[in-house]
Scaffold this motif. Structure first.
Motif, PDB file in Angstrom:
ATOM      1  N   PHE A 113      26.837  21.593  47.816  1.00  0.00           N
ATOM      2  CA  PHE A 113      25.983  22.387  46.939  1.00  0.00           C
ATOM      3  C   PHE A 113      26.056  23.866  47.314  1.00  0.00           C
ATOM      4  CE2 PHE A 113      21.812  24.150  45.743  1.00  0.00           C
ATOM      5  CZ  PHE A 113      21.806  23.836  44.396  1.00  0.00           C
ATOM      6  N   GLY A 114      26.053  24.152  48.608  1.00  0.00           N
ATOM      7  CA  GLY A 114      26.131  25.543  49.045  1.00  0.00           C
ATOM      8  C   GLY A 114      27.419  26.219  48.615  1.00  0.00           C
ATOM      9  N   TYR A 115      28.528  25.508  48.771  1.00  0.00           N
ATOM     10  CA  TYR A 115      29.801  26.085  48.345  1.00  0.00           C
ATOM     11  C   TYR A 115      29.863  26.238  46.827  1.00  0.00           C
ATOM     12  CZ  TYR A 115      32.095  26.059  52.890  1.00  0.00           C
ATOM     13  OH  TYR A 115      32.454  26.338  54.181  1.00  0.00           O
ATOM     14  N   GLN A 116      29.231  25.326  46.115  1.00  0.00           N
ATOM     15  CA  GLN A 116      29.204  25.436  44.657  1.00  0.00           C
ATOM     16  C   GLN A 116      28.453  26.699  44.233  1.00  0.00           C
ATOM     17  OE1 GLN A 116      30.368  22.573  42.776  1.00  0.00           O
ATOM     18  NE2 GLN A 116      30.313  23.733  40.881  1.00  0.00           N
ATOM     19  N   VAL A 117      27.325  26.950  44.853  1.00  0.00           N
ATOM     20  CA  VAL A 117      26.548  28.150  44.534  1.00  0.00           C
ATOM     21  C   VAL A 117      27.346  29.408  44.869  1.00  0.00           C
ATOM     22  CG1 VAL A 117      24.472  29.455  45.110  1.00  0.00           C
ATOM     23  CG2 VAL A 117      24.340  26.977  44.805  1.00  0.00           C
ATOM     24  N   ALA A 118      28.000  29.400  46.034  1.00  0.00           N
ATOM     25  CA  ALA A 118      28.819  30.555  46.406  1.00  0.00           C
ATOM     26  C   ALA A 118      29.952  30.768  45.407  1.00  0.00           C
ATOM     27  CB  ALA A 118      29.382  30.358  47.814  1.00  0.00           C
ATOM     28  N   GLY A 119      30.548  29.673  44.949  1.00  0.00           N
ATOM     29  CA  GLY A 119      31.618  29.790  43.963  1.00  0.00           C
ATOM     30  C   GLY A 119      31.137  30.354  42.643  1.00  0.00           C
ATOM     31  N   ILE A 120      29.920  29.997  42.241  1.00  0.00           N
ATOM     32  CA  ILE A 120      29.362  30.529  40.997  1.00  0.00           C
ATOM     33  C   ILE A 120      29.168  32.040  41.101  1.00  0.00           C
ATOM     34  CG2 ILE A 120      27.315  30.534  39.521  1.00  0.00           C
ATOM     35  CD1 ILE A 120      27.004  27.552  40.164  1.00  0.00           C
ATOM     36  N   VAL A 121      28.648  32.492  42.238  1.00  0.00           N
ATOM     37  CA  VAL A 121      28.415  33.927  42.422  1.00  0.00           C
ATOM     38  C   VAL A 121      29.737  34.695  42.399  1.00  0.00           C
ATOM     39  CG1 VAL A 121      27.542  35.674  44.006  1.00  0.00           C
ATOM     40  CG2 VAL A 121      26.280  33.539  43.692  1.00  0.00           C
ATOM     41  N   GLY A 123      32.625  33.642  41.219  1.00  0.00           N
ATOM     42  CA  GLY A 123      33.272  33.475  39.921  1.00  0.00           C
ATOM     43  C   GLY A 123      32.704  34.388  38.856  1.00  0.00           C
ATOM     44  N   ALA A 124      31.397  34.616  38.888  1.00  0.00           N
ATOM     45  CA  ALA A 124      30.781  35.504  37.903  1.00  0.00           C
ATOM     46  C   ALA A 124      31.320  36.927  38.019  1.00  0.00           C
ATOM     47  CB  ALA A 124      29.264  35.498  38.087  1.00  0.00           C
ATOM     48  N   LEU A 125      31.629  37.341  39.236  1.00  0.00           N
ATOM     49  CA  LEU A 125      32.166  38.688  39.435  1.00  0.00           C
ATOM     50  C   LEU A 125      33.659  38.750  39.110  1.00  0.00           C
ATOM     51  CD1 LEU A 125      30.377  39.496  42.825  1.00  0.00           C
ATOM     52  CD2 LEU A 125      29.672  40.182  40.523  1.00  0.00           C
ATOM     53  N   VAL A 126      34.395  37.750  39.566  1.00  0.00           N
ATOM     54  CA  VAL A 126      35.842  37.756  39.359  1.00  0.00           C
ATOM     55  C   VAL A 126      36.192  37.549  37.889  1.00  0.00           C
ATOM     56  CG1 VAL A 126      37.995  36.554  39.923  1.00  0.00           C
ATOM     57  CG2 VAL A 126      36.298  36.988  41.706  1.00  0.00           C
ATOM     58  N   ALA A 127      35.387  36.757  37.168  1.00  0.00           N
ATOM     59  CA  ALA A 127      35.700  36.446  35.774  1.00  0.00           C
ATOM     60  C   ALA A 127      35.765  37.706  34.917  1.00  0.00           C
ATOM     61  CB  ALA A 127      34.658  35.482  35.205  1.00  0.00           C
ATOM     62  N   VAL A 128      34.873  38.656  35.168  1.00  0.00           N
ATOM     63  CA  VAL A 128      34.877  39.892  34.382  1.00  0.00           C
ATOM     64  C   VAL A 128      36.162  40.675  34.624  1.00  0.00           C
ATOM     65  CG1 VAL A 128      33.692  42.075  33.978  1.00  0.00           C
ATOM     66  CG2 VAL A 128      32.364  40.004  34.417  1.00  0.00           C
ATOM     67  N   ALA A 129      36.542  40.802  35.894  1.00  0.00           N
ATOM     68  CA  ALA A 129      37.766  41.538  36.216  1.00  0.00           C
ATOM     69  C   ALA A 129      38.999  40.837  35.650  1.00  0.00           C
ATOM     70  CB  ALA A 129      37.891  41.693  37.732  1.00  0.00           C
ATOM     71  N   MET A 130      39.042  39.511  35.747  1.00  0.00           N
ATOM     72  CA  MET A 130      40.195  38.772  35.236  1.00  0.00           C
ATOM     73  C   MET A 130      40.277  38.859  33.716  1.00  0.00           C
ATOM     74  SD  MET A 130      41.861  37.702  37.796  1.00  0.00           S
ATOM     75  CE  MET A 130      42.984  36.595  36.960  1.00  0.00           C
ATOM     76  N   ALA A 131      39.128  38.805  33.042  1.00  0.00           N
ATOM     77  CA  ALA A 131      39.133  38.911  31.584  1.00  0.00           C
ATOM     78  C   ALA A 131      39.673  40.272  31.146  1.00  0.00           C
ATOM     79  CB  ALA A 131      37.727  38.690  31.042  1.00  0.00           C
ATOM     80  N   ARG A 132      39.229  41.320  31.795  1.00  0.00           N
ATOM     81  CA  ARG A 132      39.730  42.658  31.446  1.00  0.00           C
ATOM     82  C   ARG A 132      41.222  42.782  31.734  1.00  0.00           C
ATOM     83  NH1 ARG A 132      34.984  46.885  33.500  1.00  0.00           N
ATOM     84  NH2 ARG A 132      33.397  46.227  31.984  1.00  0.00           N
ATOM     85  N   LEU A 133      41.657  42.204  32.833  1.00  0.00           N
ATOM     86  CA  LEU A 133      43.071  42.272  33.185  1.00  0.00           C
ATOM     87  C   LEU A 133      43.931  41.564  32.144  1.00  0.00           C
ATOM     88  CD1 LEU A 133      45.275  43.025  35.228  1.00  0.00           C
ATOM     89  CD2 LEU A 133      44.787  40.882  36.427  1.00  0.00           C
TER      90      LEU A 133
END
Length: 307
Positions: A113-121, A123-133
């Motif tokens: 569960f802890g790693y899942q929460v960390a991945g969500i945080v 992922g939310a930041l990386v997704a924006v950069a990847m979408a723009r790229l």
């Protein structure tokens, strides 16, 4: 389990507050989206557990339609509010599968569960950069494919999910009563089909008939796959291109034939269906294809960006 409820309430309230304060979203529709998560997390979780498919795009569409019935007319409000439901439902189903895997492996669920929460945080930041790229590297992604004629459709960038999301959001800004009738008709047909399948295929008499002879097996197959196919199979065939659907159908047919030919005299006790040889081979094929697609995508992205 009290901390689980407190955790859900905390982040539900934080999501609503962020939508209202940072994105200027109406409080009512944000609350409606969070409450609908409780419903669709159960429905989609059952779907993932049964067929390993998460119909999150359908959850998105239905949530927008319900919001439209409540008075929503602004597409950007529907997009943000329904995205809350889409992401939360996807993560809920993912956590459900992780919990099942952890139970089988005997791992610590709190660590998962802890790693899942960390991945969500992250992922939310990386997704924006990847979408723009990707939008910069492939301008075709910025096109509205729902408005392009057939001869201008991009060959590689197609998505049934995108068509459904853009289509329902367009329906908010325009008067399209026919869409609501179509969705209501689909809901009625899906409900009727599911009830009939349960009533017929679930009857002990029918199951005995289906297992008693070749004629029964043929009749059971025709009823299950042709006459009364599952609503999910029908909708899948309507949204996915024929070539892709054909490959999936062929894979299912090959797996079924292989299972029938190599059926062991004593089936393994307690072995889940998704741990069968066909499922494991199929999982390996999917993983290999995903790795190949990732490598090709990264190479193409690097070429388009720095080439």
């Amino acid at each position: 389990m009290g901390w689980v409820a407190a955790w859900a309430l905390l982040w539900g309230a934080a999501t609503v507050a962020a939508g209202v304060a940072w994105f200027g979203q109406p409080l009512g529709f944000q609350l409606m989206a969070v409450l609908l998560v409780l419903v669709f997390a159960l429905v989609n979780g059952i779907s993932v557990g049964m067929v390993d498919q998460n119909p999150i795009s359908s959850a998105f569409v239905l949530s927008v339609i319900l919001m439209a019935a409540a008075g929503l007319r602004a597409p950007h409000v529907g997009l943000i509010a329904a995205t809350v439901l889409l992401v939360a439902t996807a993560e809920a189903s993912d956590m459900q599968q992780d919990r099942s895997t952890g139970w089988r492996l005997g791992s610590d669920r709190m660590v998962q569960f802890g790693y899942q929460v960390a991945g969500i945080v992250v992922g939310a930041l990386v997704a924006v950069a990847m979408a723009r790229l990707f939008m910069h590297a492939y301008p075709v992604l910025a096109l509205d494919q729902t408005s392009l004629p057939a001869d201008q459709q991009p060959a590689r960038w197609t998505s049934a999910m995108t068509y459904k999301i853009v289509g329902v959001l367009h329906g908010l800004a325009q008067s399209r009563a026919g869409q609501h009738v179509a969705v209501a008709t689909g809901l009625a047909l899906g409900l009727a089909t599911a009830v009939l399948r349960k009533a017929i295929l679930g009857r002990p008499a029918w199951q005995r008939f289906a297992q008693a002879s070749r004629r029964g097996r043929v009749a059971d197959f025709l009823l299950d796959a042709v006459i009364l196919p599952s609503p999910y199979a029908s909708s899948f065939g309507g949204f996915v291109n024929l070539a892709a659907a054909g490959w999936m159908a062929a894979g299912g047919a090959v797996a079924s034939v292989a299972a029938a030919v190599a059926r062991p005299a004593r089936p393994a006790q307690g072995l889940p269906q998704d741990m069968s040889t066909a499922s494991l081979v199929g999982g390996g094929l999917i993983a290999g294809d995903a790795l190949a697609a990732l490598a090709i995508g990264v190479a193409g992205l690097l070429s388009a960006t720095w080439g």
